[in-house]
Write a protein that holds these residues in place. Structure first.
Motif, PDB file in Angstrom:
ATOM      1  N   GLU A  77      11.506 -31.147  16.362  1.00  0.00           N
ATOM      2  CA  GLU A  77      12.884 -31.393  15.931  1.00  0.00           C
ATOM      3  C   GLU A  77      13.056 -32.871  15.579  1.00  0.00           C
ATOM      4  N   ALA A  78      12.622 -33.236  14.386  1.00  0.00           N
ATOM      5  CA  ALA A  78      12.764 -34.610  13.911  1.00  0.00           C
ATOM      6  C   ALA A  78      12.948 -34.571  12.399  1.00  0.00           C
ATOM      7  N   GLY A  79      13.775 -35.450  11.870  1.00  0.00           N
ATOM      8  CA  GLY A  79      14.001 -35.494  10.434  1.00  0.00           C
ATOM      9  C   GLY A  79      15.158 -34.612  10.024  1.00  0.00           C
ATOM     10  N   ARG A  80      15.078 -34.081   8.795  1.00  0.00           N
ATOM     11  CA  ARG A  80      16.131 -33.215   8.247  1.00  0.00           C
ATOM     12  C   ARG A  80      15.497 -32.044   7.502  1.00  0.00           C
ATOM     13  N   GLU A  81      16.144 -30.896   7.616  1.00  0.00           N
ATOM     14  CA  GLU A  81      15.703 -29.696   6.897  1.00  0.00           C
ATOM     15  C   GLU A  81      16.879 -29.084   6.145  1.00  0.00           C
ATOM     16  N   VAL A  82      16.595 -28.563   4.956  1.00  0.00           N
ATOM     17  CA  VAL A  82      17.537 -27.727   4.208  1.00  0.00           C
ATOM     18  C   VAL A  82      16.859 -26.389   3.977  1.00  0.00           C
TER      19      VAL A  82
ATOM     20  N   LEU B  68       7.212 -14.965   6.218  1.00  0.00           N
ATOM     21  CA  LEU B  68       7.045 -16.117   7.090  1.00  0.00           C
ATOM     22  C   LEU B  68       8.104 -17.155   6.743  1.00  0.00           C
ATOM     23  N   ILE B  69       8.385 -18.045   7.684  1.00  0.00           N
ATOM     24  CA  ILE B  69       9.158 -19.241   7.367  1.00  0.00           C
ATOM     25  C   ILE B  69       8.179 -20.233   6.756  1.00  0.00           C
ATOM     26  N   ASN B  70       8.382 -20.580   5.502  1.00  0.00           N
ATOM     27  CA  ASN B  70       7.495 -21.513   4.817  1.00  0.00           C
ATOM     28  C   ASN B  70       8.195 -22.866   4.671  1.00  0.00           C
ATOM     29  N   LEU B  71       7.533 -23.915   5.132  1.00  0.00           N
ATOM     30  CA  LEU B  71       8.110 -25.254   5.097  1.00  0.00           C
ATOM     31  C   LEU B  71       7.383 -26.129   4.086  1.00  0.00           C
ATOM     32  N   PHE B  72       8.167 -26.867   3.311  1.00  0.00           N
ATOM     33  CA  PHE B  72       7.637 -27.757   2.285  1.00  0.00           C
ATOM     34  C   PHE B  72       8.174 -29.163   2.554  1.00  0.00           C
ATOM     35  N   GLU B  73       7.291 -30.152   2.482  1.00  0.00           N
ATOM     36  CA  GLU B  73       7.662 -31.528   2.800  1.00  0.00           C
ATOM     37  C   GLU B  73       7.930 -32.326   1.528  1.00  0.00           C
ATOM     38  N   VAL B  74       9.144 -32.877   1.436  1.00  0.00           N
ATOM     39  CA  VAL B  74       9.500 -33.749   0.321  1.00  0.00           C
ATOM     40  C   VAL B  74       8.898 -35.135   0.555  1.00  0.00           C
ATOM     41  N   GLU B  75       9.050 -35.621   1.766  1.00  0.00           N
ATOM     42  CA  GLU B  75       8.437 -36.851   2.260  1.00  0.00           C
ATOM     43  C   GLU B  75       8.472 -36.713   3.782  1.00  0.00           C
ATOM     44  N   PRO B  76       7.784 -37.563   4.522  1.00  0.00           N
ATOM     45  CA  PRO B  76       7.759 -37.392   5.980  1.00  0.00           C
ATOM     46  C   PRO B  76       9.161 -37.270   6.579  1.00  0.00           C
ATOM     47  N   GLY B  77       9.382 -36.190   7.306  1.00  0.00           N
ATOM     48  CA  GLY B  77      10.667 -35.961   7.961  1.00  0.00           C
ATOM     49  C   GLY B  77      11.718 -35.301   7.090  1.00  0.00           C
TER      50      GLY B  77
ATOM     51  N   ARG C   2       9.603 -33.910  -7.015  1.00  0.00           N
ATOM     52  CA  ARG C   2       8.350 -33.525  -7.670  1.00  0.00           C
ATOM     53  C   ARG C   2       7.149 -33.623  -6.729  1.00  0.00           C
ATOM     54  N   HIS C   3       7.279 -34.431  -5.690  1.00  0.00           N
ATOM     55  CA  HIS C   3       6.150 -34.673  -4.788  1.00  0.00           C
ATOM     56  C   HIS C   3       6.147 -33.728  -3.581  1.00  0.00           C
ATOM     57  N   THR C   4       7.070 -32.779  -3.579  1.00  0.00           N
ATOM     58  CA  THR C   4       7.133 -31.812  -2.488  1.00  0.00           C
ATOM     59  C   THR C   4       5.838 -31.018  -2.403  1.00  0.00           C
ATOM     60  N   HIS C   5       5.355 -30.798  -1.174  1.00  0.00           N
ATOM     61  CA  HIS C   5       4.114 -30.040  -1.005  1.00  0.00           C
ATOM     62  C   HIS C   5       4.244 -29.110   0.206  1.00  0.00           C
ATOM     63  N   PHE C   6       3.425 -28.062   0.208  1.00  0.00           N
ATOM     64  CA  PHE C   6       3.425 -27.109   1.308  1.00  0.00           C
ATOM     65  C   PHE C   6       3.028 -27.804   2.604  1.00  0.00           C
TER      66      PHE C   6
END
Length: 200
Positions: free
Chosen positions: A23-28, A63-72, A6-10
């Motif tokens: 290149e740090a963290g995890r992406e899906v 565009l490639i749009n990235l949304f952050e669930v939490e840092p990383g 629920r806390h995911t943000h652009f």
């Protein structure tokens, strides 16, 4: 509903790979044909109405749009593919960017491939699955708009896709999904939890 999503943000948009976060963290990543329901799925999985812009006009996401669930921890909305009215140069650019992203992005841990349950396995869907398979990338197919079919027909479509994946693309799994009636939301959340390391 898994509360953390629920806390995911652009976070940011990118037109090329060098504009992506380090290149740090995890992406899906979420991929699929134009109008397959990627933006709607992202909104449904994060319980937000307008996190990702939806449009009835195919090919709008360029565009490639990235949304952050939490840092990383990031969800990545890839441009829809296969829309004929996109100029050739743009289509070729995004085909190259998508292939390089899937093949070289080291923090990419999973791919949701969205296919309209009524029209699965177009040639570009297969190409996307083959790219992921070549990389050894965990892939989970969401058969979107499952509410458009009666239950029996939806289950038959699911079983047909399961058979095809088992014989041709065994690295991929599949489920029913509907942003309209929330079919499959818990199952998709469980998959995200595994990929992001939240499970267990």
């Amino acid at each position: 509903m898994t509360q953390r999503y629920r806390h995911t943000h652009f976070l940011t948009s990118a037109n090329a790979l060098h504009q992506l976060p380090p290149e740090a963290g995890r992406e899906v990543a979420f991929a699929g044909r134009s109008n397959a329901g990627k933006s709607s799925a992202l909104n449904t999985l994060t319980a937000q109405r307008a996190l990702a812009r939806t449009s009835k006009t195919p090919g709008r996401t360029q565009l490639i749009n990235l949304f952050e669930v939490e840092p990383g921890v990031r969800l990545v909305d890839l441009p829809g593919y296969g829309y004929a009215k996109v100029p050739t140069a743009v289509r070729l650019h995004w085909q190259q960017v998508l292939s390089r992203y899937l093949e070289t992005r080291q923090v990419l841990v999973g791919l949701f491939l969205l296919m309209d349950i009524r029209h699965p396995f177009n040639p570009l869907d297969r190409q996307m699955l083959e790219w992921a398979g070549h990389r050894g990338l965990a892939t989970h197919v969401l058969l979107t708009k499952s509410d458009k079919l009666k239950r029996g027909a939806a289950m038959a479509a699911l079983q047909s896709v399961q058979r095809t994946l088992a014989s041709e693309l065994p690295h991929a799994s599949v489920q029913l999904f509907s942003s309209h009636d929330r079919t499959g939301v818990d199952e998709a959340h469980a998959r995200l939890d595994v990929w992001f390391g939240y499970a267990g």
